[in-house]
Design a protein around this motif. Structure first.
Motif, PDB file in Angstrom:
ATOM      1  N   ASP A 175       0.863  -1.187   0.000  1.00 47.69           N
ATOM      2  CA  ASP A 175       0.000   0.000   0.000  1.00 47.69           C
ATOM      3  C   ASP A 175       0.895   1.232   0.000  1.00 47.69           C
ATOM      4  N   LEU A 176       0.889   1.977  -1.099  1.00 51.18           N
ATOM      5  CA  LEU A 176       1.777   3.125  -1.265  1.00 51.18           C
ATOM      6  C   LEU A 176       1.125   4.448  -0.883  1.00 51.18           C
ATOM      7  N   ARG A 177      -0.077   4.438  -0.357  1.00 49.98           N
ATOM      8  CA  ARG A 177      -0.760   5.686  -0.021  1.00 49.98           C
ATOM      9  C   ARG A 177      -0.091   6.364   1.173  1.00 49.98           C
ATOM     10  N   TRP A 178      -0.066   7.693   1.125  1.00 52.51           N
ATOM     11  CA  TRP A 178       0.559   8.485   2.180  1.00 52.51           C
ATOM     12  C   TRP A 178      -0.184   9.803   2.297  1.00 52.51           C
ATOM     13  N   ARG A 179       0.110  10.559   3.357  1.00 54.58           N
ATOM     14  CA  ARG A 179      -0.487  11.875   3.547  1.00 54.58           C
ATOM     15  C   ARG A 179       0.471  12.748   4.334  1.00 54.58           C
ATOM     16  N   ILE A 180       0.279  14.060   4.204  1.00 55.07           N
ATOM     17  CA  ILE A 180       1.045  14.999   5.029  1.00 55.07           C
ATOM     18  C   ILE A 180       0.300  15.111   6.346  1.00 55.07           C
ATOM     19  N   ALA A 181       0.917  14.605   7.407  1.00 52.93           N
ATOM     20  CA  ALA A 181       0.251  14.571   8.707  1.00 52.93           C
ATOM     21  C   ALA A 181       0.317  15.919   9.397  1.00 52.93           C
ATOM     22  N   GLY A 182       1.361  16.687   9.167  1.00 48.94           N
ATOM     23  CA  GLY A 182       1.465  17.989   9.812  1.00 48.94           C
ATOM     24  C   GLY A 182       2.846  18.597   9.647  1.00 48.94           C
ATOM     25  N   ILE A 183       2.984  19.789  10.248  1.00 47.26           N
ATOM     26  CA  ILE A 183       4.248  20.530  10.245  1.00 47.26           C
ATOM     27  C   ILE A 183       4.640  20.772  11.697  1.00 47.26           C
ATOM     28  N   PHE A 184       5.904  20.597  11.992  1.00 48.88           N
ATOM     29  CA  PHE A 184       6.370  20.890  13.350  1.00 48.88           C
ATOM     30  C   PHE A 184       7.791  21.460  13.284  1.00 48.88           C
ATOM     31  N   PRO A 185       8.166  22.243  14.304  1.00 51.27           N
ATOM     32  CA  PRO A 185       9.515  22.812  14.307  1.00 51.27           C
ATOM     33  C   PRO A 185      10.518  21.796  14.861  1.00 51.27           C
ATOM     34  N   ARG A 186      11.744  21.830  14.277  1.00 51.93           N
ATOM     35  CA  ARG A 186      12.809  20.969  14.783  1.00 51.93           C
ATOM     36  C   ARG A 186      14.125  21.677  14.512  1.00 51.93           C
ATOM     37  N   PHE A 213       2.238   7.087   6.459  1.00 50.00           N
ATOM     38  CA  PHE A 213       1.833   6.127   5.437  1.00 50.00           C
ATOM     39  C   PHE A 213       0.633   5.333   5.924  1.00 50.00           C
ATOM     40  N   ILE A 214      -0.206   4.910   4.990  1.00 45.57           N
ATOM     41  CA  ILE A 214      -1.399   4.129   5.316  1.00 45.57           C
ATOM     42  C   ILE A 214      -1.012   2.691   5.672  1.00 45.57           C
ATOM     43  N   ALA A 215       0.019   2.165   5.043  1.00 43.20           N
ATOM     44  CA  ALA A 215       0.443   0.788   5.274  1.00 43.20           C
ATOM     45  C   ALA A 215       0.867   0.619   6.725  1.00 43.20           C
ATOM     46  N   PRO A 216       0.353  -0.403   7.394  1.00 41.64           N
ATOM     47  CA  PRO A 216       0.749  -0.618   8.782  1.00 41.64           C
ATOM     48  C   PRO A 216       2.215  -1.036   8.867  1.00 41.64           C
ATOM     49  N   GLY A 217       2.892  -0.511   9.849  1.00 37.97           N
ATOM     50  CA  GLY A 217       4.288  -0.857  10.083  1.00 37.97           C
ATOM     51  C   GLY A 217       5.273  -0.015   9.306  1.00 37.97           C
ATOM     52  N   LYS A 218       4.841   0.817   8.399  1.00 37.87           N
ATOM     53  CA  LYS A 218       5.763   1.659   7.652  1.00 37.87           C
ATOM     54  C   LYS A 218       5.989   2.931   8.456  1.00 37.87           C
ATOM     55  N   GLU A 219       7.258   3.234   8.699  1.00 38.46           N
ATOM     56  CA  GLU A 219       7.620   4.358   9.557  1.00 38.46           C
ATOM     57  C   GLU A 219       7.327   5.698   8.884  1.00 38.46           C
ATOM     58  N   PRO A 220       6.880   6.699   9.667  1.00 39.83           N
ATOM     59  CA  PRO A 220       6.662   8.037   9.092  1.00 39.83           C
ATOM     60  C   PRO A 220       7.989   8.687   8.710  1.00 39.83           C
ATOM     61  N   GLN A 221       7.932   9.627   7.764  1.00 41.53           N
ATOM     62  CA  GLN A 221       9.120  10.331   7.313  1.00 41.53           C
ATOM     63  C   GLN A 221       9.061  11.779   7.782  1.00 41.53           C
ATOM     64  N   ARG A 222      10.236  12.338   8.066  1.00 43.06           N
ATOM     65  CA  ARG A 222      10.355  13.751   8.402  1.00 43.06           C
ATOM     66  C   ARG A 222      11.176  14.405   7.290  1.00 43.06           C
ATOM     67  N   LEU A 223      10.557  15.332   6.568  1.00 42.08           N
ATOM     68  CA  LEU A 223      11.200  15.935   5.403  1.00 42.08           C
ATOM     69  C   LEU A 223      11.387  17.428   5.603  1.00 42.08           C
ATOM     70  N   ARG A 224      12.476  17.959   5.020  1.00 40.09           N
ATOM     71  CA  ARG A 224      12.791  19.396   5.099  1.00 40.09           C
ATOM     72  C   ARG A 224      12.724  20.006   3.698  1.00 40.09           C
ATOM     73  N   VAL A 225      12.988  21.298   3.610  1.00 46.39           N
ATOM     74  CA  VAL A 225      13.006  21.990   2.326  1.00 46.39           C
ATOM     75  C   VAL A 225      14.092  21.358   1.447  1.00 46.39           C
ATOM     76  N   GLY A 226      13.750  21.066   0.199  1.00 45.52           N
ATOM     77  CA  GLY A 226      14.685  20.439  -0.742  1.00 45.52           C
ATOM     78  C   GLY A 226      14.495  18.939  -0.849  1.00 45.52           C
ATOM     79  N   ASP A 227      13.892  18.308   0.162  1.00 42.54           N
ATOM     80  CA  ASP A 227      13.627  16.865   0.089  1.00 42.54           C
ATOM     81  C   ASP A 227      12.465  16.602  -0.869  1.00 42.54           C
ATOM     82  N   ARG A 228      12.339  15.352  -1.261  1.00 47.10           N
ATOM     83  CA  ARG A 228      11.244  14.967  -2.157  1.00 47.10           C
ATOM     84  C   ARG A 228      10.188  14.181  -1.380  1.00 47.10           C
ATOM     85  N   LEU A 229       8.924  14.461  -1.720  1.00 51.67           N
ATOM     86  CA  LEU A 229       7.805  13.707  -1.165  1.00 51.67           C
ATOM     87  C   LEU A 229       7.818  12.308  -1.778  1.00 51.67           C
ATOM     88  N   PRO A 230       7.084  11.356  -1.220  1.00 52.82           N
ATOM     89  CA  PRO A 230       7.066  10.002  -1.783  1.00 52.82           C
ATOM     90  C   PRO A 230       6.610   9.936  -3.246  1.00 52.82           C
TER      91      PRO A 230
END
Length: 153
Positions: free
Chosen positions: A84-95, A105-122
């Motif tokens: 299952d390749l479906r994903w969503r932007i869950a939110g924005i937070f400062p780090r 990600f919708i798929a169970p067990g798939k770890e969430p990703q933390r992306l910054r400016v310049g990174d690519r979405l799935p």
């Protein structure tokens, strides 16, 4: 006078020909139609049906044309569940003083990703900027802004 006699004889000849034709034509049998009507039922043939490609593929894989391991590979491929390749932007937070986008990600067990400016979405779109409640992504020459829930303070 000779002219009157010739006209009279011609008129009598025409009248006799018409009378003779009427007498000979009146006693004839009635003729049926030239073309006989068809008595068979006219039906259209059935349309060809769409072939069942899955069963055709399995039958071909199980046929003796291929090696026995091809049938095993086809059976395992048919039973494998696609990821299952479906994903969503869950939110924005400062780090560390910068904004970070959290991708879940919708798929169970798939770890969430933390992306910054310049990174690519799935899906391959590049993140151009991250603001307080918006993410700006670039797809080719087009840019899109998406409103997102802010998870920070």
């Amino acid at each position: 006078m000779a002219f009157d006699a010739n006209v009279r004889m011609a008129t009598i000849a025409v009248a006799m020909a018409l009378g003779l034709g009427w007498l000979l034509g009146a006693g004839g049998e009635e003729v049926g139609g030239v073309v006989q009507p068809r008595r068979d039922v006219w039906t259209l043939p059935d349309l060809p049906r769409k072939p069942d490609m899955a069963s055709t593929g399995l039958a071909l894989a199980n046929s003796p044309l291929f090696e026995p391991e091809a049938a095993v590979n086809a059976a395992t491929a048919a039973s494998a569940v696609p990821e299952d390749l479906r994903w969503r932007i869950a939110g924005i937070f400062p780090r560390a003083g910068r904004q970070v986008v959290l991708i879940s990600f919708i798929a169970p067990g798939k770890e969430p990703q933390r992306l910054r400016v310049g990174d690519r979405l799935p899906n391959g779109h590049r993140i151009q900027c991250i603001e307080h409640n918006e993410v700006c992504v670039q797809n080719g020459k087009k840019s899109y802004r998406m409103g997102v829930e802010y998870l920070g303070e």
